[in-house]
Design an enzyme around this catalytic site. Structure first.
Site, short mmCIF file in Angstrom:
data_model
loop_
_atom_site.label_atom_id
_atom_site.label_comp_id
_atom_site.label_asym_id
_atom_site.label_seq_id
_atom_site.Cartn_x
_atom_site.Cartn_y
_atom_site.Cartn_z
N LYS A 13 0.84 -1.22 0.00
CA LYS A 13 0.00 0.00 0.00
C LYS A 13 0.86 1.26 0.00
O LYS A 13 0.64 2.18 -0.76
CB LYS A 13 -0.90 0.05 1.25
CG LYS A 13 -1.84 -1.12 1.41
CD LYS A 13 -2.69 -0.98 2.66
CE LYS A 13 -1.90 -1.03 3.96
NZ LYS A 13 -1.26 -2.33 4.24
N ARG A 88 -9.33 1.32 8.60
CA ARG A 88 -8.90 -0.04 8.89
C ARG A 88 -9.96 -0.83 9.63
O ARG A 88 -9.75 -2.00 9.91
CB ARG A 88 -7.69 0.05 9.79
CG ARG A 88 -6.41 -0.33 9.13
CD ARG A 88 -5.42 -0.41 10.26
NE ARG A 88 -4.25 -1.12 9.89
CZ ARG A 88 -3.22 -0.58 9.26
NH1 ARG A 88 -3.25 0.67 8.88
NH2 ARG A 88 -2.18 -1.31 9.01
N ARG A 127 11.85 -6.19 4.40
CA ARG A 127 11.62 -4.74 4.34
C ARG A 127 12.61 -4.02 5.24
O ARG A 127 12.93 -4.46 6.32
CB ARG A 127 10.21 -4.41 4.81
CG ARG A 127 10.03 -2.89 4.94
CD ARG A 127 8.63 -2.44 4.94
NE ARG A 127 7.85 -3.00 6.03
CZ ARG A 127 6.57 -2.74 6.21
NH1 ARG A 127 5.93 -1.95 5.36
NH2 ARG A 127 5.92 -3.26 7.21
N ARG A 160 11.67 -2.67 10.86
CA ARG A 160 10.66 -2.03 11.73
C ARG A 160 10.35 -2.93 12.93
O ARG A 160 10.33 -4.16 12.79
CB ARG A 160 9.38 -1.82 10.91
CG ARG A 160 9.01 -0.37 10.75
CD ARG A 160 7.94 -0.18 9.71
NE ARG A 160 6.65 -0.76 10.07
CZ ARG A 160 5.57 -0.65 9.31
NH1 ARG A 160 5.63 0.02 8.17
NH2 ARG A 160 4.44 -1.19 9.66
N ARG A 171 -0.43 -9.28 13.06
CA ARG A 171 -1.00 -8.21 12.24
C ARG A 171 -1.88 -8.78 11.13
O ARG A 171 -2.90 -8.19 10.77
CB ARG A 171 0.12 -7.34 11.65
CG ARG A 171 0.75 -6.44 12.69
CD ARG A 171 2.10 -5.92 12.25
NE ARG A 171 2.04 -5.09 11.06
CZ ARG A 171 3.08 -4.84 10.28
NH1 ARG A 171 4.26 -5.36 10.55
NH2 ARG A 171 2.94 -4.06 9.23
#
Ligand code: AP5
Ligand code: ZN
Length: 214
Positions: A13, A88, A127, A160, A171
């Site tokens: 996203k 969300r 990531r 992260r 998540r």
């Protein structure tokens, strides 16, 4: 053009929202980035948000709704915006629709970047985020020119806090329970567009441009 990005954590996203913002010259509003900036600056909002984010849970609706509703009414949003990470939950979507309706306005597109869970866990481990400017990279799919160094600002890259494998799974569960119902919500509203998020970053973007118009 008012656009919402939907999709699982790590679906891409943020990657696509940045490209949309640049091409159509509209602001990219990421609630995750707003929270991370607040955490970095040690604000009260940041401290509250961190306890939820580190556990892979959603921040309570009341901490996020007013923030976004205020943000989309700022001057730079007159010609549109791309919302990344909001709404969300169904209550967040309803609150946004209500606030926009009061301004005689509405969302134009909800773009679902569709990626199966199996691909997500693999992606998140690779990531890397810049400690300086927040730019996002991937060790394999979106590497920097110099390993470990941000192309934009030259600062160091980190994993992260919420990208550890056990938190990613949490998540994903939260996404399926609380966010996936928005697919139905925007399908009923007649504005849902789905793109395949498993293909190359530029091919995902090409599919989005086809939807939004060149
Ligand atoms: P947020 O920052 O929004 O996290 P998220 O939704 O989990 O999304 P991500 O940023 O993890 O992923 P993304 O889809 O943007 O993927 P990206 O482009 O980086 O939120 C974090 C937390 O804040 C939440 O868990 C929650 O606690 C809180 N929060 C935020 N908003 C909230 C709200 N409205 N309500 C309540 N709580 C809220 O891509 C991922 C990786 O894959 C990158 O490395 C990228 O380079 C790579 N990649 C991207 N596209 C491709 C591709 N096509 N092929 C290969 N690799 C790709
Ligand atoms: Zn940087």
């Amino acid at each position: 053009m008012k656009i919402i990005m939907l999709g699982a954590p790590g679906a891409g996203k943020g990657t696509q929202a940045k490209k949309i913002a640049a091409k159509y010259d509209i602001p990219h509003i990421s609630t995750g980035d707003i929270f991370r900036a607040n955490i970095k600056n040690g604000t009260e909002l940041g401290n509250k948000a961190k306890t939820y984010m580190d556990q892979g849970l959603l921040v309570p609706d009341e901490l996020v709704v007013d923030l976004v509703v205020d943000r989309v009414q700022q001057d730079d949003c007159k010609n549109g915006y791309v919302l990344d990470g909001f709404p969300r939950t169904i209550p967040q979507a309803e609150a946004l629709d209500k606030a926009l309706a009061a301004l005689g306005d509405k969302v134009d597109y909800a773009i679902d970047v569709n990626v199966p869970d199996e691909n997500i866990v693999n992606r998140m481990g690779g990531r890397r985020a810049c400690v300086g400017c927040g730019a996002t990279y991937h060790l394999v799919y979106a590497p920097t020119k110099t390993e470990g160094i941000c192309d934009v600002c030259g600062k160091e890259l980190i994993l992260r806090d919420d990208d550890k494998p056990e938190t990613v799974q949490k998540r994903l569960n939260v996404y399926h329970e609380q966010t996936q119902p928005l697919i139905d919500y925007y399908t009923k509203a007649g504005i849902l567009k789905t793109v395949d998020g498993t293909v190359d970053i530029n091919d995902v973007f090409a599919a989005i441009v086809e939807i939004l118009g060149a």
